[in-house]
Design a protein around this motif. Structure first.
Motif, PDB file in Angstrom:
ATOM      1  N   ALA A 265      -2.157   3.576  -0.323  1.00 17.61           N
ATOM      2  CA  ALA A 265      -2.545   4.944  -0.658  1.00 17.61           C
ATOM      3  C   ALA A 265      -3.694   4.943  -1.663  1.00 17.61           C
ATOM      4  CB  ALA A 265      -1.348   5.699  -1.216  1.00 17.61           C
ATOM      5  N   VAL A 266      -3.635   3.998  -2.630  1.00 15.97           N
ATOM      6  CA  VAL A 266      -4.731   3.874  -3.608  1.00 15.97           C
ATOM      7  C   VAL A 266      -6.028   3.497  -2.894  1.00 15.97           C
ATOM      8  CG1 VAL A 266      -5.574   2.537  -5.585  1.00 15.97           C
ATOM      9  CG2 VAL A 266      -3.202   3.324  -5.534  1.00 15.97           C
ATOM     10  N   LEU A 267      -5.949   2.543  -1.944  1.00 16.45           N
ATOM     11  CA  LEU A 267      -7.141   2.141  -1.191  1.00 16.45           C
ATOM     12  C   LEU A 267      -7.747   3.330  -0.449  1.00 16.45           C
ATOM     13  CD1 LEU A 267      -6.082  -1.312   0.331  1.00 16.45           C
ATOM     14  CD2 LEU A 267      -7.884  -0.909  -1.349  1.00 16.45           C
ATOM     15  N   LYS A 268      -6.878   4.159   0.125  1.00 24.67           N
ATOM     16  CA  LYS A 268      -7.378   5.324   0.861  1.00 24.67           C
ATOM     17  C   LYS A 268      -8.010   6.345  -0.076  1.00 24.67           C
ATOM     18  CE  LYS A 268      -4.668   4.968   5.065  1.00 24.67           C
ATOM     19  NZ  LYS A 268      -3.791   5.635   6.031  1.00 24.67           N
TER      20      LYS A 268
ATOM     21  N   SER B  62     -10.599   3.446   5.236  1.00 27.48           N
ATOM     22  CA  SER B  62     -10.171   4.194   6.427  1.00 27.48           C
ATOM     23  C   SER B  62      -8.805   3.721   6.895  1.00 27.48           C
ATOM     24  CB  SER B  62     -11.179   4.001   7.551  1.00 27.48           C
ATOM     25  OG  SER B  62     -11.175   2.647   7.976  1.00 27.48           O
ATOM     26  N   ARG B  63      -8.193   4.481   7.815  1.00 24.34           N
ATOM     27  CA  ARG B  63      -6.916   4.075   8.402  1.00 24.34           C
ATOM     28  C   ARG B  63      -7.027   2.696   9.047  1.00 24.34           C
ATOM     29  NH1 ARG B  63      -4.204   9.085  11.764  1.00 24.34           N
ATOM     30  NH2 ARG B  63      -3.336  10.205   9.975  1.00 24.34           N
ATOM     31  N   LYS B  64      -8.127   2.534   9.799  1.00 19.61           N
ATOM     32  CA  LYS B  64      -8.328   1.287  10.535  1.00 19.61           C
ATOM     33  C   LYS B  64      -8.408   0.100   9.590  1.00 19.61           C
ATOM     34  CE  LYS B  64     -11.474  -0.849  13.883  1.00 19.61           C
ATOM     35  NZ  LYS B  64     -12.736  -0.684  14.638  1.00 19.61           N
TER      36      LYS B  64
ATOM     37  N   LEU C 275       4.055  -2.186  10.173  1.00 17.17           N
ATOM     38  CA  LEU C 275       2.588  -2.181  10.027  1.00 17.17           C
ATOM     39  C   LEU C 275       1.999  -0.810  10.355  1.00 17.17           C
ATOM     40  CD1 LEU C 275       1.420  -5.613  11.531  1.00 17.17           C
ATOM     41  CD2 LEU C 275       1.070  -4.808   9.202  1.00 17.17           C
ATOM     42  N   LEU C 276       2.571  -0.141  11.342  1.00 15.60           N
ATOM     43  CA  LEU C 276       2.049   1.174  11.742  1.00 15.60           C
ATOM     44  C   LEU C 276       2.190   2.213  10.634  1.00 15.60           C
ATOM     45  CD1 LEU C 276       3.205   1.385  15.466  1.00 15.60           C
ATOM     46  CD2 LEU C 276       0.853   1.436  14.635  1.00 15.60           C
ATOM     47  N   ARG C 277       3.115   1.958   9.697  1.00 18.25           N
ATOM     48  CA  ARG C 277       3.285   2.898   8.585  1.00 18.25           C
ATOM     49  C   ARG C 277       2.042   2.932   7.710  1.00 18.25           C
ATOM     50  NH1 ARG C 277       9.124   2.883   5.903  1.00 18.25           N
ATOM     51  NH2 ARG C 277       8.320   4.933   5.350  1.00 18.25           N
ATOM     52  N   THR C 278       1.292   1.795   7.694  1.00 17.80           N
ATOM     53  CA  THR C 278       0.057   1.783   6.898  1.00 17.80           C
ATOM     54  C   THR C 278      -0.965   2.760   7.479  1.00 17.80           C
ATOM     55  OG1 THR C 278      -0.933  -0.020   8.199  1.00 17.80           O
ATOM     56  CG2 THR C 278       0.435  -0.649   6.336  1.00 17.80           C
ATOM     57  N   TRP C 279      -0.867   2.987   8.805  1.00 11.21           N
ATOM     58  CA  TRP C 279      -1.808   3.904   9.479  1.00 11.21           C
ATOM     59  C   TRP C 279      -1.576   5.346   9.026  1.00 11.21           C
ATOM     60  CZ3 TRP C 279      -5.691   2.540  12.873  1.00 11.21           C
ATOM     61  CH2 TRP C 279      -6.313   3.578  13.581  1.00 11.21           C
ATOM     62  N   TYR C 280      -0.300   5.661   8.769  1.00 16.68           N
ATOM     63  CA  TYR C 280       0.066   7.051   8.482  1.00 16.68           C
ATOM     64  C   TYR C 280       0.244   7.333   6.995  1.00 16.68           C
ATOM     65  CZ  TYR C 280       0.808   7.251  13.489  1.00 16.68           C
ATOM     66  OH  TYR C 280       0.618   7.201  14.850  1.00 16.68           O
ATOM     67  N   VAL C 281      -0.093   6.363   6.134  1.00 13.69           N
ATOM     68  CA  VAL C 281       0.009   6.589   4.688  1.00 13.69           C
ATOM     69  C   VAL C 281      -1.062   7.591   4.248  1.00 13.69           C
ATOM     70  CG1 VAL C 281      -0.260   5.532   2.423  1.00 13.69           C
ATOM     71  CG2 VAL C 281       1.010   4.360   4.184  1.00 13.69           C
TER      72      VAL C 281
END
Length: 830
Positions: free
Chosen positions: A279-282, A287-289, A361-367
């Motif tokens: 979340a901090v990175l975003k 990006s999500r990717k 891993l997919l949870r990182t996409w939706y953070v």
């Protein structure tokens, strides 16, 4: 970023890598050995048989069978039978397999003798080739003589190996090869003697052996003969190790599945802890990717490295199998190493790690960037459709992998269904427990007990993940242990001083009294004297057997051609029990002859209680009625029979006897055998103590392989459990630090963690063992087709053992909290 984060988290990821390595190592070692075994069987099948194909019959060939054999022009002929032989030099006697050979057999492979020239000269010189171990045992050498029946022959050389003999058969009855022309002079082939005639053929590569087999098999079976090709020999050899192969594949599948569980649970908790950092990175513009790829690359890289290491270990491990299987494989397994298993291991490691880590891993996409401020764990959950898609992909992978291992669609589906049910049951039990604790929360309990229960359903709890991981790990370990017991149950050979350990066979009617007198003269008991009457089926339920042969099923035709060796008595023995009808012990006046048949004979001939069977007893037709059907335990080392007549029917029929006695020691056995063979050369004697020793030695080697693979997979399971519980350490540390900051004592923190992990370990292991019990019953009935008596070990050892293991790992997680100040811990972990 993937590399930096992996370096910072290398301790957490170590057990995750270990799960992959052990799972891949088990699969690669077993698969590579199985492939080598099959290749060796195919390559050496001709050398094992010594010919392209052979026609066999257990009686003097009929006129029609002999005509078929002559039309094919055999290249070599053999008659073999089991008999006692004697060494005049020292008076020693031994049960052997006498093989009378004529022609240039073998056409493939060699007769290995010492001196080497003996294999080529024994026919011309009229000598005998004697098993090398037997020569050492009786201290004889080439040039000494051997007495076979009424014939005395010089020993041309020691026999080390010959096509058609296996390590097991040669240990029980070592082979003695003599020229065919001397067989008649031995006078050993008398009434009731078990013998086998073989006609060996060598053909050109262009001949279609499969077509020849189909064309001649029915004709030969009608004449009580059979045709075997080297192709069928290789298939039969493969089937001989079928159950052990099934278990090894099961062990490989379970080891891999345990690795998958370790991956899923470890990555689930690992990624959960990373969500705030993502979340901090975003917030900083990632990006999500990018955030998804950081951890995808990390997991994929670990999978490739783990797969490579696991494949290399597997290649080394499979070298051990031939070492322990060499004594009961009829050939030497040559191990060939190729790049294929290593490539397979790398790809399997990659697919395993990515697929089973995909859901977390997919949870990182939706953070969301707001996750930095949110506490609600539901904020970053992936949509239901995505979860269902990932679950489907995992199930498809497991099905394809299990199908590749087992080569059976139903077995593969069964494994997937059982695994899915186990997963659902464990998740359901965990959720029900959480709901029950919430609803019936014990508010009157002390602080530490209440806090430990609160931890089970607080935000970011790992109750479901840990119970599923512990339960599935325990279930798979338990299934493997129960399956091992199913296979090893047959290795227990009971021996007793009251049981017969000497079987004297082929005792003719005129020899019976003399043999019994010899035994009694040595103060040995006559434990049983079993009369044997040979017969064939003439009619079944009014239909002539000759007519049934032409249109019956293949399995039924085997019994229709069979020459039965039947007996008569007035009681059942301990290896049989009546499952249908009523046991008739004696013929009543003016009554039908009621016989008892075995269940396998009843099934194959399609007869039941009340049906009429007419037997041809050496030219005399006798009508009988099936009075009862018996279940026979053919595994017991004692004479068992398909057909048993009551007393008062066959006493006057031509017959021979089997006499059972018990000898206390080896010296007494040798003395009895020497005396009986000198007076009655035609009889055969089996010392069951030798058989027990041989079988136990072989089964011990099989047991070693099975135990090794079971232990290997159990270690994998324990590492997975350690990884699953250990990975939760980093979340628990902050909670424990906060409790210490608020004034909690070390003792209270220990008690809170102990109660929580004790509950998780006990519940997960208990449900896991119960699931293992259910799946093992299914395996015993549907896969191994063996009886199953559950062991108490999983209940008495696995449940408390795994519970204590989970407790120990859980308490070790907070060790740093108890030893250092809260600020020091927070700085170090940060």
């Amino acid at each position: 970023m993937a590399w930096r984060d992996a370096k910072a988290s290398r301790v957490r990821l170590l057990l995750f890598v270990a799960s992959i390595i052990l799972g891949i190592a088990a699969v690669v070692s077993i698969q590579l050995f199985s492939t080598n075994l099959i290749d060796n069987i195919k390559r050496q099948s001709k050398a094992l048989m010594g010919a392209d194909y052979v026609i066999e019959t257990r009686q003097v060939p009929t006129e029609r069978a002999q005509a078929i054999v002559d039309s094919l022009q055999p290249n070599a002929t053999e008659v073999n039978f089991v008999s006692m032989i004697a060494f005049p030099k020292n008076g020693g006697t031994k049960l052997v397999e006498v093989r009378g050979l004529e022609g240039d057999f073998p056409f493939y492979g060699t007769i290995d003798t010492q001196p080497a020239s003996a294999a080529a000269t024994y026919q011309e010189l009229g000598g005998a080739l004697v098993d090398a171990t037997l020569m050492l045992q009786f201290n004889v050498k080439p040039g000494d003589s051997i007495k076979v029946g009424n014939v005395i022959l010089p020993i041309s050389g020691s026999l080390k190996a010959i096509p058609g003999s296996t390590a097991i058969s040669t240990s029980v009855a070592p082979p003695i090869v003599i020229p065919y022309r001397f067989i008649k002079d031995t006078e050993l082939l008398q009434f009731g003697s078990r013998k086998e005639y073989k006609f060996f053929f060598k053909v050109s590569e262009t001949l279609d052996l499969i077509a020849l087999d189909k064309r001649l098999q029915a004709k030969l079976k009608a004449e009580s003969a059979s045709l075997n090709t080297h192709i069928r020999t290789s298939e039969r050899l493969g089937n001989r190790y079928e159950n052990v192969g099934k278990f090894l594949n099961l062990a490989a599948f379970i080891a891999l599945l345990l690795g998958c569980i370790g991956i899923a649970s470890s990555v689930h908790i690992y990624i959960k802890e990373k969500l705030r950092a993502i979340a901090v990175l975003k917030c900083m513009g990632a990006s999500r990717k990018q955030s998804f790829l950081i951890y995808l690359i990390q997991i994929a890289g670990i999978g490739i490295v783990g797969g490579l290491i696991g494949a290399l270990i597997g290649v080394g491990l499979q070298e051990l199998f031939p070492l322990f299987l060499k004594d009961f494989l009829p050939f030497t397994v040559d191990i060939s190493i190729s790049a294929q298993p290593i490539i397979m291991g790398i790809l399997l490691g990659l697919f395993m790690s990515v697929l089973f880590a995909l859901l977390p891993l997919l949870r990182t996409w939706y953070v969301s960037p707001l996750e930095v401020l949110r506490v609600d764990e539901q904020a970053s959950k992936e949509p239901l459709k995505v979860r269902l898609l990932v679950f489907t992909a995992i199930l498809v992978f497991l099905f394809l992998f299990s199908f590749w291992l087992l080569n059976n669609v139903m077995y593969a589906l069964g494994f997937i269904v059982v695994t899915f049910v186990a997963f659902a049951v464990l998740a359901g039990v965990a959720l029900l427990c959480i709901r029950a604790i919430r609803r019936y929360f014990p508010k009157s309990w002390g602080f530490t007990a209440r806090q430990s229960l609160l931890n089970l359903f607080r935000p970011n709890n790992q109750t479901v993940v840990l119970i599923v991981a512990i339960g599935l790990g325990t279930s798979l370990i338990g299934t493997l242990y129960f399956s091992k017991d199913i296979l090893l149950a047959k290795t227990d050979i009971e021996q007793s001083s009251k049981n017969a350990n000497i079987i004297i066979m082929d005792v003719q009617a005129e020899q019976r009294d003399a043999v019994e007198s010899n035994i009694k003269a040595k103060n040995l008991p006559i434990l049983n004297n079993i009369p044997i009457v040979t017969m064939r089926m003439h009619k079944i339920k009014g239909d002539l057997v000759n007519d049934l042969r032409r249109d019956s099923t293949k399995s039924r035709r085997g019994f229709l051609n069979h020459e039965f060796r039947s007996t008569y008595r007035d009681s059942l023995i301990d290896s049989e029990k009546v499952v249908e009808g009523k046991w008739i012990n004696e013929l009543k006046p003016n009554s039908s002859v009621f016989i008892s048949i075995s269940d396998n004979l009843a099934e194959s001939t399609k007869v039941t209680v009340g049906d009429v069977i007419v037997f041809n007893i050496q030219g005399v037709l006798m009508e009988t009625t099936v009075g009862s059907i018996r279940e026979v335990d053919w595994k017991q080392l004692q004479p068992n029979f398909n057909i048993v007549f009551p007393k008062g029917v066959l006493e006057q029929a031509p017959q021979f006897n089997i006499i059972l006695t018990s000898v206390p020691d080896e010296a007494g056995s040798a003395d009895l055998q020497r005396d009986l063979v000198a007076k009655h050369p035609n009889i055969s004697i089996i010392d069951l103590r030798q058989v027990y020793t041989i079988i136990e030695d072989i089964l011990n080697k099989v047991s070693w392989i099975i135990n090794f693979m079971a232990f290997f997979s159990i270690v994998t399971g324990i590492i997975v459990l350690i990884g699953s519980v250990r990975t939760s350490k980093y979340q628990r540390i902050k909670e424990s630090v906060l409790l210490r900051t608020l004034g909690a004592k070390n003792k209270q923190i220990l008690q809170i963690s102990a109660f929580e992990y004790l509950f998780l370990g006990l519940l997960g292991s208990l449900v896991g063992v119960l699931l293992a019990l259910f799946s093992s019953v299914c395996l015993a009935l549907m896969v191994f087709k063996e009886p199953f008596t559950p062991s108490l070990i999983p209940f008495l050892v696995f449940i408390p053992g795994i519970t204590l293991l989970v407790l120990a790992i859980g308490l070790s997680n907070i060790r740093s909290v108890l030893k250092s100040s809260p600020l020091e811990v927070l700085r170090r972990e940060g």
